[in-house]
Design a protein around this motif. Structure first.
Motif, PDB file in Angstrom:
ATOM      1  N   GLY A 335      60.500   1.084   0.149  1.00  0.00           N
ATOM      2  CA  GLY A 335      58.999   1.135   0.469  1.00  0.00           C
ATOM      3  C   GLY A 335      58.726   1.748   1.901  1.00  0.00           C
ATOM      4  O   GLY A 335      57.688   1.501   2.679  1.00  0.00           O
ATOM      5  N   ALA A 336      59.771   2.551   2.443  1.00  0.00           N
ATOM      6  CA  ALA A 336      59.364   3.072   3.910  1.00  0.00           C
ATOM      7  C   ALA A 336      59.105   4.659   3.850  1.00  0.00           C
ATOM      8  O   ALA A 336      58.020   4.767   4.701  1.00  0.00           O
ATOM      9  CB  ALA A 336      60.670   3.094   4.424  1.00  0.00           C
ATOM     10  N   ARG A 337      59.366   5.609   3.006  1.00  0.00           N
ATOM     11  CA  ARG A 337      59.078   6.932   3.032  1.00  0.00           C
ATOM     12  C   ARG A 337      58.537   7.490   1.723  1.00  0.00           C
ATOM     13  O   ARG A 337      57.926   8.328   1.464  1.00  0.00           O
ATOM     14  CB  ARG A 337      60.204   7.621   3.528  1.00  0.00           C
ATOM     15  N   GLN A 338      59.236   6.884   0.328  1.00  0.00           N
ATOM     16  CA  GLN A 338      59.009   7.515  -0.901  1.00  0.00           C
ATOM     17  C   GLN A 338      58.826   6.680  -1.984  1.00  0.00           C
ATOM     18  O   GLN A 338      58.886   5.224  -1.734  1.00  0.00           O
ATOM     19  CB  GLN A 338      60.411   8.194  -1.262  1.00  0.00           C
ATOM     20  N   LEU A 339      58.079   6.809  -2.884  1.00  0.00           N
ATOM     21  CA  LEU A 339      57.821   6.258  -4.065  1.00  0.00           C
ATOM     22  C   LEU A 339      57.986   6.861  -5.297  1.00  0.00           C
ATOM     23  O   LEU A 339      58.177   8.208  -5.510  1.00  0.00           O
ATOM     24  CB  LEU A 339      56.267   5.535  -4.194  1.00  0.00           C
ATOM     25  N   VAL A 340      58.275   6.224  -6.553  1.00  0.00           N
ATOM     26  CA  VAL A 340      58.856   6.739  -7.759  1.00  0.00           C
ATOM     27  C   VAL A 340      57.669   6.618  -8.742  1.00  0.00           C
ATOM     28  O   VAL A 340      57.228   5.406  -8.929  1.00  0.00           O
ATOM     29  CB  VAL A 340      60.264   6.435  -8.334  1.00  0.00           C
ATOM     30  N   ILE A 341      57.228   7.474  -9.623  1.00  0.00           N
ATOM     31  CA  ILE A 341      56.259   7.167 -10.696  1.00  0.00           C
ATOM     32  C   ILE A 341      56.920   7.596 -12.131  1.00  0.00           C
ATOM     33  O   ILE A 341      57.441   8.811 -12.194  1.00  0.00           O
ATOM     34  CB  ILE A 341      54.880   7.818 -10.709  1.00  0.00           C
ATOM     35  N   ASP A 346      54.600   3.378 -14.256  1.00  0.00           N
ATOM     36  CA  ASP A 346      54.969   2.426 -13.350  1.00  0.00           C
ATOM     37  C   ASP A 346      55.392   3.133 -12.091  1.00  0.00           C
ATOM     38  O   ASP A 346      55.990   4.322 -11.944  1.00  0.00           O
ATOM     39  CB  ASP A 346      56.408   1.742 -14.009  1.00  0.00           C
ATOM     40  N   VAL A 347      55.184   2.336 -11.262  1.00  0.00           N
ATOM     41  CA  VAL A 347      55.294   2.730  -9.726  1.00  0.00           C
ATOM     42  C   VAL A 347      56.524   1.870  -8.910  1.00  0.00           C
ATOM     43  O   VAL A 347      56.442   0.675  -8.839  1.00  0.00           O
ATOM     44  CB  VAL A 347      54.162   2.737  -8.712  1.00  0.00           C
ATOM     45  N   LEU A 348      57.373   2.772  -8.345  1.00  0.00           N
ATOM     46  CA  LEU A 348      58.542   2.021  -8.135  1.00  0.00           C
ATOM     47  C   LEU A 348      59.017   2.492  -6.627  1.00  0.00           C
ATOM     48  O   LEU A 348      58.675   3.305  -6.105  1.00  0.00           O
ATOM     49  CB  LEU A 348      59.780   2.131  -8.936  1.00  0.00           C
ATOM     50  N   ALA A 352      65.648   2.991  -9.677  1.00  0.00           N
ATOM     51  CA  ALA A 352      65.977   2.011 -10.459  1.00  0.00           C
ATOM     52  C   ALA A 352      65.569   0.839 -10.438  1.00  0.00           C
ATOM     53  O   ALA A 352      65.997  -0.429 -10.952  1.00  0.00           O
ATOM     54  CB  ALA A 352      67.721   1.920 -10.308  1.00  0.00           C
ATOM     55  N   ALA A 353      64.280   0.339  -9.763  1.00  0.00           N
ATOM     56  CA  ALA A 353      63.877  -0.937  -9.245  1.00  0.00           C
ATOM     57  C   ALA A 353      63.413  -1.455 -10.515  1.00  0.00           C
ATOM     58  O   ALA A 353      63.133  -2.576 -10.368  1.00  0.00           O
ATOM     59  CB  ALA A 353      62.956  -0.436  -8.183  1.00  0.00           C
ATOM     60  N   ALA A 354      62.875  -0.847 -11.746  1.00  0.00           N
ATOM     61  CA  ALA A 354      62.596  -1.621 -12.393  1.00  0.00           C
ATOM     62  C   ALA A 354      63.405  -2.563 -13.324  1.00  0.00           C
ATOM     63  O   ALA A 354      62.798  -3.663 -14.175  1.00  0.00           O
ATOM     64  CB  ALA A 354      62.060  -0.453 -13.857  1.00  0.00           C
ATOM     65  N   GLN A 355      64.766  -2.385 -12.932  1.00  0.00           N
ATOM     66  CA  GLN A 355      65.624  -3.665 -13.631  1.00  0.00           C
ATOM     67  C   GLN A 355      65.607  -4.892 -13.051  1.00  0.00           C
ATOM     68  O   GLN A 355      66.069  -5.836 -13.402  1.00  0.00           O
ATOM     69  CB  GLN A 355      67.043  -2.949 -13.485  1.00  0.00           C
ATOM     70  N   SER A 376      51.285  -4.256  -2.950  1.00  0.00           N
ATOM     71  CA  SER A 376      51.924  -4.985  -3.914  1.00  0.00           C
ATOM     72  C   SER A 376      53.214  -5.811  -3.635  1.00  0.00           C
ATOM     73  O   SER A 376      53.938  -5.361  -2.492  1.00  0.00           O
ATOM     74  CB  SER A 376      52.668  -3.820  -5.108  1.00  0.00           C
ATOM     75  N   GLU A 377      53.461  -6.775  -4.528  1.00  0.00           N
ATOM     76  CA  GLU A 377      54.811  -7.766  -4.016  1.00  0.00           C
ATOM     77  C   GLU A 377      56.153  -6.803  -4.077  1.00  0.00           C
ATOM     78  O   GLU A 377      56.829  -6.942  -3.382  1.00  0.00           O
ATOM     79  CB  GLU A 377      54.722  -9.000  -5.007  1.00  0.00           C
ATOM     80  N   LEU A 378      56.083  -5.792  -5.143  1.00  0.00           N
ATOM     81  CA  LEU A 378      57.045  -5.245  -5.334  1.00  0.00           C
ATOM     82  C   LEU A 378      57.698  -4.440  -4.013  1.00  0.00           C
ATOM     83  O   LEU A 378      58.661  -4.348  -3.504  1.00  0.00           O
ATOM     84  CB  LEU A 378      57.209  -4.243  -6.747  1.00  0.00           C
TER      85      LEU A 378
END
Length: 451
Positions: A335-341, A346-348, A352-355, A376-378
């Motif tokens: 959660g420092a520089r990038q995010l994945v959709i 789903d936003v991660l 691999a964070a969905a696991q 978000s908590e995640l």
């Protein structure tokens, strides 16, 4: 020397960050004031004129210091003698971005893929749901407002989205630098022309091996000729080309030949990255993981390739953290520089964070990106260093590797907050060192197929 920007590099002033940035293939460089002052003057004039111009504004400017800076940027393939004259532009809105704004977005457009790569790190259970064109348009606008400047269009195979040129055009309209990450299958000259016209800035082409027969076995189909044709089309279009090769037991012995192939294709960058064992690749770990001897040989071969070709191509070599004792700094910090959709929205914080256990990931169809990123908590679960256990909390590397990979820690220990077992200081490091790496016979890897 008449310095200009290397192919695929843009110099921009980010109003939201009040900072000068270089956007380049798959990366962002934040410039300090001296570097920005030099680069803004790389507009076709020679170095002595740049120095004279700087001396009118700054004290103590000399040609040697400017030369050292330009040499450093040249080594990073950001500056080139006779490169494109700088034409700076501005990005972002008038308001300042809050601290910790993201700068990169990985957009997984689809999980569909024509290849069957045994090292695929996408989840074992693939998504059949895909966000529509209008939703991605809204996402890219939100991402730009949030501070994102670099966009990675990936999958699966993003070329399977017929609306890909429209998606690239949306990204361009919001000031995003777009990278296409592709197998090259389906990248015809006509398709590439449409993408370039829409504003695409860079192509990363996956190559499974330098040996066609081995590449066929790894990918599950003969694709070498089509990949060569795709590479040639990219070079003809004027876009920069990166060749990406995932290394594992089946191809790790051919690093010299792979480097030679990348150079022959006209690539400006070569990424040699050992397999990361997530998703499908984790299922095939025993078949894919190289031996320590193989890694040592690859280390030497990669260093030799840099020495041999480094003036023509930028080579990045990522060693396998399973076998080095040093964990990788996943996504440059949680959660420092990038995010994945994901294709389903789903936003991660990472691919691999969905696991990980916990509430379902937030989804962009119901919650705005800014809220997800900041609240978000995640995304807050492993942000910063306060969450870290010992020995990470007191480690000098805690701001460098951020405790290692949370997903790898969970896969190996069952505890996402544990120190990554890849680290030699981890109490669970034996989970990695005790792995039995078969030499022969290897288990047969299971191909990855979209159901």
């Amino acid at each position: 020397m008449n310095p200009g920007l290397h192919t695929g590099c843009d110099l921009v002033y980010d109003r939201g960050r009040d900072a000068w940035l270089v956007l380049y293939p798959e990366g962002v460089l934040v410039l300090d004031e001296p570097a920005a002052a030099v680069l803004t003057r790389c507009d076709g004039r020679p170095v002595d004129e740049i120095v004279a111009s700087l001396a009118l504004e700054y004290d103590g400017v000399d040609e040697a210091s400017v030369g050292r800076l330009l040499d450093s940027l040249t080594a990073q393939h950001i500056v080139a003698d006779g490169g494109t004259p700088v034409a700076p532009r501005s990005l972002g809105g008038p308001s300042s971005l809050p601290a910790g704004a993201p700068i990169g977005l990985v957009a997984e457009l689809t999980h569909r893929c024509p290849l069957q790569c045994t090292y695929c790190s996408n989840p074992v259970s693939l998504s059949r749901t895909e966000l529509d064109q209008a939703t991605w348009d809204a996402i890219f606008q939100q991402a730009s407002d949030l501070g994102v400047r670099q966009l990675h269009l990936t999958g699966g195979e993003p070329l399977l989205r017929r609306d890909l040129p429209e998606l690239v055009a949306y990204a361009t309209a919001y000031g995003l630098y777009s990278n296409l990450i592709t197998s090259g299958l389906g990248l015809s000259t006509a398709r590439l022309t449409a993408l370039v016209d829409a504003g695409l800035r860079h192509v990363q082409l996956s190559v499974q091996d330098s040996d066609p027969a081995s590449a066929h076995r790894i990918a599950g189909l003969p694709a070498t000729d089509r990949k060569r044709a795709a590479a040639a089309a990219v070079i003809a279009s004027g876009l920069p080309l990166t060749v990406n090769v995932v290394l594992h037991a089946a191809n790790v012995g051919r690093v010299p030949e792979i480097a030679e192939l990348a150079v022959s294709l006209g690539a400006t960058r070569l990424e040699l990255a050992h397999t990361q064992f997530y998703g499908w690749a984790l299922r095939n770990r025993a078949a894919l993981i190289p031996t320590p001897d193989q890694v040592a040989a690859a280390d030497r071969a990669a260093a030799d390739a840099v020495s041999r070709y480094g003036d023509r191509i930028q080579i990045t070599y990522v060693r396998p953290d399973y076998l080095t004792g040093t964990p990788k700094p996943c996504m440059q910090g949680w959660g420092a520089r990038q995010l994945v959709i994901t294709p389903a929205g789903d936003v991660l914080p990472c691919l691999a964070a969905a696991q990980l256990p916990g509430p379902p990931p937030p989804n962009v169809r119901t919650t705005g990106l800014a809220t997800i990123w900041h609240e978000s908590e995640l995304f807050n679960r492993f942000r910063g260093t306060a969450w870290m256990p010992s020995p990470c909390r007191s480690c000098d590397r805690r701001e460098l590797d951020f405790g290692g990979c949370r997903c790898q820690a969970f896969q190996l220990t069952g505890d996402a907050a544990a120190t990554d077992p890849a680290c030699h200081l981890s109490p669970a490091h034996d989970l990695v060192t005790s792995l039995r790496i078969p030499v022969a016979p290897r288990p047969v890897p299971v191909p990855r197929r979209f159901p």
